[in-house]
Write an enzyme that holds these catalytic residues in place. Structure first.
Site, PDB file in Angstrom:
ATOM      1  CB  CYS A  68      35.981  72.118  23.979  1.00 51.29           C
ATOM      2  SG  CYS A  68      35.551  70.843  22.779  1.00 51.29           S
ATOM      3  CG  HIS A 101      35.777  47.051  25.826  1.00 54.20           C
ATOM      4  ND1 HIS A 101      34.742  46.653  25.009  1.00 54.20           N
ATOM      5  CD2 HIS A 101      35.643  46.321  26.968  1.00 54.20           C
ATOM      6  CE1 HIS A 101      34.024  45.719  25.617  1.00 54.20           C
ATOM      7  NE2 HIS A 101      34.547  45.504  26.819  1.00 54.20           N
TER       8      HIS A 101
HETATM    9  C1  RB5 Z   1      33.956  77.084  20.933  1.00 51.49           C
HETATM   10  O1  RB5 Z   1      32.956  77.933  20.486  1.00 51.49           O
HETATM   11  C2  RB5 Z   1      33.700  75.654  20.451  1.00 51.49           C
HETATM   12  O2  RB5 Z   1      33.914  75.581  19.079  1.00 51.49           O
HETATM   13  C3  RB5 Z   1      34.565  74.684  21.194  1.00 51.49           C
HETATM   14  O3  RB5 Z   1      34.320  74.785  22.568  1.00 51.49           O
HETATM   15  C4  RB5 Z   1      34.387  73.230  20.857  1.00 51.49           C
HETATM   16  O4  RB5 Z   1      33.055  72.869  20.887  1.00 51.49           O
HETATM   17  C5  RB5 Z   1      35.085  72.772  19.648  1.00 51.49           C
HETATM   18  O5  RB5 Z   1      35.056  71.592  19.260  1.00 51.49           O
END
Ligand code: RB5
Length: 149
Positions: A68, A101
């Site tokens: 993400c 680990h």
């Molecule tokens: C999306 O804007 C962002 O919040 C997501 O990709 C991530 O970083 C969340 O932890």
């Protein structure tokens, strides 16, 4: 050859695409659960889906990659699935250590945190590393004991 399940939200989409192509070029089998574009989506479902597929694999050999923006949200989501040990990694060192680990079966990366080159090195270091067992096996078993029954 390794088997992977990979997923991301929009913040990790570009890096996920890059890593999928890299792993397939290396001869690995990659199951990509999405997302499929830059449109805004919510990371929990993608992290959980990767986690479920890794945890459900009877061989225990399938590994996951979740991406993400920061790597944080999607790593939390993956770690909600019992049996998943997802490590948020930032470089080859943390990626190697989480396998040696912690026997991490999923790694998380932040698409807005690490560059493509650092991410490539991290994934390849994880791919090559092996769990060291011994005292680490005791601790990993204790982690499993924390999963909801
Ligand atoms: C999306 O804007 C962002 O919040 C997501 O990709 C991530 O970083 C969340 O932890």
């Amino acid at each position: 050859m390794m088997n992977w399940v990979v997923g991301s939200d929009h913040g990790g989409f570009a890096l996920k695409q890059h890593l999928v192509a890299m792993l397939r070029a290396a001869g690995d089998v990659v199951d990509d659960v999405g997302t499929d574009g830059e449109a805004s989506v919510d990371y929990p479902s993608f992290g959980a889906e990767v986690g479920r597929r890794v945890a459900a694999d009877p061989t225990g050999a399938v590994r996951g990659i979740v991406v993400c923006g920061s790597g944080i949200g999607i790593s939390i989501a993956a770690n909600k699935v019992p049996g998943v040990r997802c490590a948020l990694v930032h470089d080859a060192y943390t990626a190697e250590l989480c396998r040696q680990h912690n026997d991490a079966n999923v790694i998380a990366l932040g698409g807005r945190v690490v560059g493509v080159g650092v991410a490539e090195h991290a994934v390849m270091a994880y791919r090559k590393a092996e769990f060291e067992g011994g005292r680490h096996a005791r601790r990993v078993a204790q982690l499993g004991g924390l999963d909801p029954k």
